[in-house]
Design an enzyme around this catalytic site. Structure first.
Site, short mmCIF file in Angstrom:
data_model
loop_
_atom_site.label_atom_id
_atom_site.label_comp_id
_atom_site.label_asym_id
_atom_site.label_seq_id
_atom_site.Cartn_x
_atom_site.Cartn_y
_atom_site.Cartn_z
N ASP A 66 0.86 -1.18 0.00
CA ASP A 66 0.00 0.00 0.00
C ASP A 66 0.90 1.24 0.00
O ASP A 66 2.09 1.14 0.29
CB ASP A 66 -0.90 -0.04 1.24
N ASP A 97 -7.54 -1.73 3.27
CA ASP A 97 -6.60 -2.82 2.99
C ASP A 97 -7.03 -4.14 3.63
O ASP A 97 -6.45 -5.18 3.33
CB ASP A 97 -5.19 -2.47 3.50
N ASP A 140 -2.03 -0.90 5.84
CA ASP A 140 -2.31 -0.35 7.17
C ASP A 140 -3.72 0.17 7.36
O ASP A 140 -4.12 0.46 8.48
CB ASP A 140 -1.34 0.80 7.48
#
Length: 788
Positions: free
Chosen positions: A504, A689, A685
């Site tokens: 990410d 996600d 995080d």
């Protein structure tokens, strides 16, 4: 009329009294008194000090059932049971486990209980993780299920674990001491018997020494060897073969044959081999117990870092109280050099805190008013006034302990294969032993029994059963010390096989501390008002972008709030409908955007643009370079559709960029890579996600991420340090190599010693020594992981 001390109901029939901490209390019935007596006998007297309401009325139960009844009380369970929706989860300490077959036996029996959702027994730590539906199954029935197959289970608590370990070690020392002393005395008698091979010894003396050896060996067989008989009986009752079966057959057969030879004065006796066999077996198990203890003690050490007492401040008064009694909102004082007793926010003071036990980072971290502190961390240089934000049971260190225990309870495919292999190996061993006995019975009947005995002893698969769990336990403890918390043990397998790492952007590759750099309003005089509206819309969001707008302590009230993951938020303020989000969502122009921008829309019209920046993490470039050197492809998978995603990917040299992705898009990308043969590791995080973290082959969440992301991930990087991913991959390689070495040694030893024993070249006492040594080699090899 007095009230029952346990349930609070009126006492109509006096006579059921019990002394608790020097005070005699009345009870309404024998049931309540039995429950209270059980609570006291189990060392849980503090239940009556901290309970918030009377307990449930007890019924008259048999003594053996009353011993477990108090565990069904909600007040007693609150210290060690966690809730997951309608289900409950508990970590149990299990007494009596000796090998992987014990775990299999317990799991198979417990799964017959209605309402049991999950059970996993860890043979290395002697703990079990159980999840159940309390509406269908009380906790006491689960504990009775353990007892039904011969094991004792109770909630895992650090001090109880210490007591159990000390008791178990003492038991082994007593049994081993008797076996050692007895075997030395038997050996002295055996020397006299062996002398008959060289010089003539009177028949009366030979008979005398045989009877002395029998008397000395009998206590060893009845007491010292008892753990092997118990383990064998448990498994046979369930129609299962364990290594204790082969050991018990060898011991009992040799002893009965020697006793026959003594009573009828015919044939040879092997009391010396029997007693030495028991001694070597007990020595091996004692050393294995201590090795398991060392491998799994990290979690117990972590729990002991939380102080027992805390200083609670109320007005101008300070009171020393038990840390477990602290409630949310309490104010506590932490002196310089003291350990923080609970999670909280700093009200007064600035100090450096040693958080190495949580993050693996050795350097202290400066904390100021308004910032969080965590239980177990050390306040280095100045006192703090802290407001408690979580009870001890929900603290960060408690969460880490639960996650670590869950990781230890998970059985990766390699461990499952090892358990299955050891069971089949025992069956094959018994068949081979039968064939060896048949062969020698035909060719040399006088040696058939002893050669078969040596085969049973030498090839006992103790080392095979220990090969995987000891290595995994050592690796998990080592990763925890390094600041990497495993939630599922299969991560170690995937790390060695991965071909692609998916990352990410916001909060993972970047610092996540996004700052608002510029406000461009279509009507400049309204810039401050539009900024307040944007801050109000973002007030409920946990996304890192939302933190950049939290400058207004009293945001405007928002109604009809709606979050669209990956795009933005919408809501109504003072009757006007607003949307705040990405340019693609609001169909705003992007031609001149070079960084991260989001737009504010008022009733369908664009009224402001907010420019933000988010710096790269210092360790991000080094991580990408290291992954490329190891031949791994790298993808940046982000919900950010702005030009900043392109800039970050370009600066880091990312192989593939997928931007503007919704949670569904992220999961679809991962499934697509999986269909093409990629084994992916995901690092993220945020809330968006969570689906892809749960769906990846293996996943890591940042410690500063959302709770949903951390609960969905397979592992957590406690220090928010990306380079820990490389450390985990390095240790995973070492773990794989150690497990392979353990398997090679265990199988190789058995294949080597089997023909020696079957051919008559290996006497039983040397077979016992070799089998114990084989197990110790495996355990010692696994322990090397803790020093890497």
């Amino acid at each position: 009329m007095s009230a029952c001390f346990h349930c609070g109901e009126p006492v109509t029939a006096p006579g059921y009294d019990l002394e608790i901490k020097g005070v005699v209390h009345p009870f309404c019935c024998p049931g309540c008194k039995a429950v209270a007596d059980t609570i006291l006998g189990s060392g849980l007297a503090s239940y009556y000090e901290h309970r918030s309401a009377p307990g449930a009325k007890g019924d008259l139960l048999p003594a053996e059932l009353a011993a477990l009844a108090h565990y069904d009380l909600a007040e007693v369970q609150q210290d060690f049971v966690s809730e997951h929706g309608r289900e409950r989860d508990i970590q149990l300490t299990v007494e009596g486990i000796t090998c992987a077959a014990c775990a299999w036996l317990i799991e198979r029996h417990l799964f017959t209980l209605p309402g049991l959702r999950y059970v996993n027994v860890n043979t290395t730590t002697h703990r079990a993780r159980v999840r159940w539906d309390p509406e269908q199954l009380p906790l006491s029935e689960i504990l009775k299920g353990f007892a039904a197959v011969g094991y004792r289970a109770y909630p895992f608590q650090t001090h109880r674990q210490e007591e159990r370990y000390a008791h178990e070690v003492k038991g082994y020392l007593y049994r081993m001491g008797l076996a050692g002393l007895g075997s030395m005395q038997v050996m002295m008698c055996s020397i006299a018997l062996y002398m008959d091979l060289f010089v003539s010894v009177e028949e009366e003396f030979l008979i005398y020494f045989k009877w002395i050896s029998l008397l000395l060996s009998t206590p060893i067989m009845l007491y010292s060897a008892q753990p092997f008989y118990v383990g064998a009986w448990r498994s046979l009752k369930q129609g299962h073969l364990s290594m204790d079966v082969s050991v018990s057959l060898a011991l009992i057969g040799a002893f009965l044959a020697s006793m026959w030879a003594t009573v009828f004065n015919t044939g040879e006796v092997y009391y010396d081999s029997i007693t030495m066999f028991v001694f070597f077996l007990l020595l091996g198990r004692l050393l294995e117990l201590r090795a398991r203890r060392k491998a799994s003690e990290s979690s117990s050490n972590l729990a002991r870092m939380v102080p027992v007492m805390a200083t609670r401040v109320s007005g101008n008064e300070a009171q020393l109280v038990a840390a477990k009694t602290l409630a949310v909102g309490d104010t506590i004082r932490v002196l310089a050099g003291a350990t923080v007793p609970a999670d909280g926010l700093i009200l007064e003071g600035t100090a450096s805190l040693d958080e190495s036990m949580l993050t693996g980072e050795s350097l202290p971290v400066a904390r100021r008013p308004g910032e969080p502190v965590y239980a177990g961390t050390l306040c280095s240089d100045s006192p703090l006034l802290v407001r408690v934000s979580r009870p001890i049971s929900a603290s960060r260190i408690a969460q880490i302990l639960r996650l670590q225990e869950a990781a230890l309870a998970e059985k990766p495919q390699l461990a499952v294969m090892a358990d299955r292999l050891s069971r089949y190996f025992i069956l094959a061993l018994l068949l081979i032993a039968a064939a060896v006995w048949a062969f020698w019975h035909v060719h040399a009947p006088e040696q058939a029994f002893w050669i078969t005995l040596a085969v049973l002893v030498a090839t006992c698969p103790c080392a095979l059963s220990l090969a995987t769990p000891t290595a995994l336990t050592s690796a998990t403890a080592r990763l925890t010390r390094a600041g990497i918390l495993l939630r599922r043990a299969q991560v170690l397998e995937v790390l060695t096989q991965a071909t692609r790492v998916v990352l990410d952007k916001t909060g993972t590759l970047t610092s996540g501390t996004i700052r608002l750099s510029r406000v461009q309003a279509m009507q400049p005089e309204a810039a401050e008002r539009l900024l307040q509206i944007a801050a109000s819309l973002e007030a409920r969001s946990e996304h890192p972008i939302a933190r950049a707008f939290r400058r207004h302590e009293a945001p405007l009230p928002v109604t009809d709030y709606h979050l669209t993951p990956g795009h933005g938020v919408a809501g109504t303020i003072a009757g006007t409908r607003y949307r705040l989000g990405s340019a693609s969502w609001l169909k705003a122009p992007t031609a001149f955007e070079r960084g991260l921008c989001i737009w504010l829309e008022e009733e369908g019209l664009l009224v402001a643009r907010f420019e933000l920046d988010d710096a790269l993490r210092p360790d991000a470039p080094g991580l990408i370079q290291a992954l490329h050197r190891e031949g791994l492809a790298v993808t940046m998978l982000t919900g950010d559709g702005s030009a900043q995603a392109d800039r970050v990917a370009s600066e880091l040299g990312i192989d593939a960029l997928i931007k503007g992705a919704t949670p569904d898009d992220k999961l679809a990308y991962l499934k697509g890579r999986e269909a093409k043969g990629d084994i992916c590791i995901m690092v993220g995080d945020g809330i968006n996600d969570a689906p892809v973290l749960a769906g990846a082959h293996a996943s890591f969440a940042m410690a500063g991420g959302t709770d949903l992301a951390k609960n969905s991930a397979d592992a957590i990087l406690l220090g928010d340090d990306l380079t820990k991913l490389l450390e985990a991959r390095r240790l995973a390689r070492h773990t794989r190599r150690i497990i392979r070495q353990n398997f090679a040694w265990a199988l190789g030893y058995n294949l080597l010693v089997l023909p020696l024993a079957a051919s008559g070249w290996l006497p039983p006492y040397l077979a016992a020594a070799g089998m114990s040594l084989s197990s110790l080699v495996v355990v010692g090899n696994s322990m090397r992981l803790g020093k890497l």
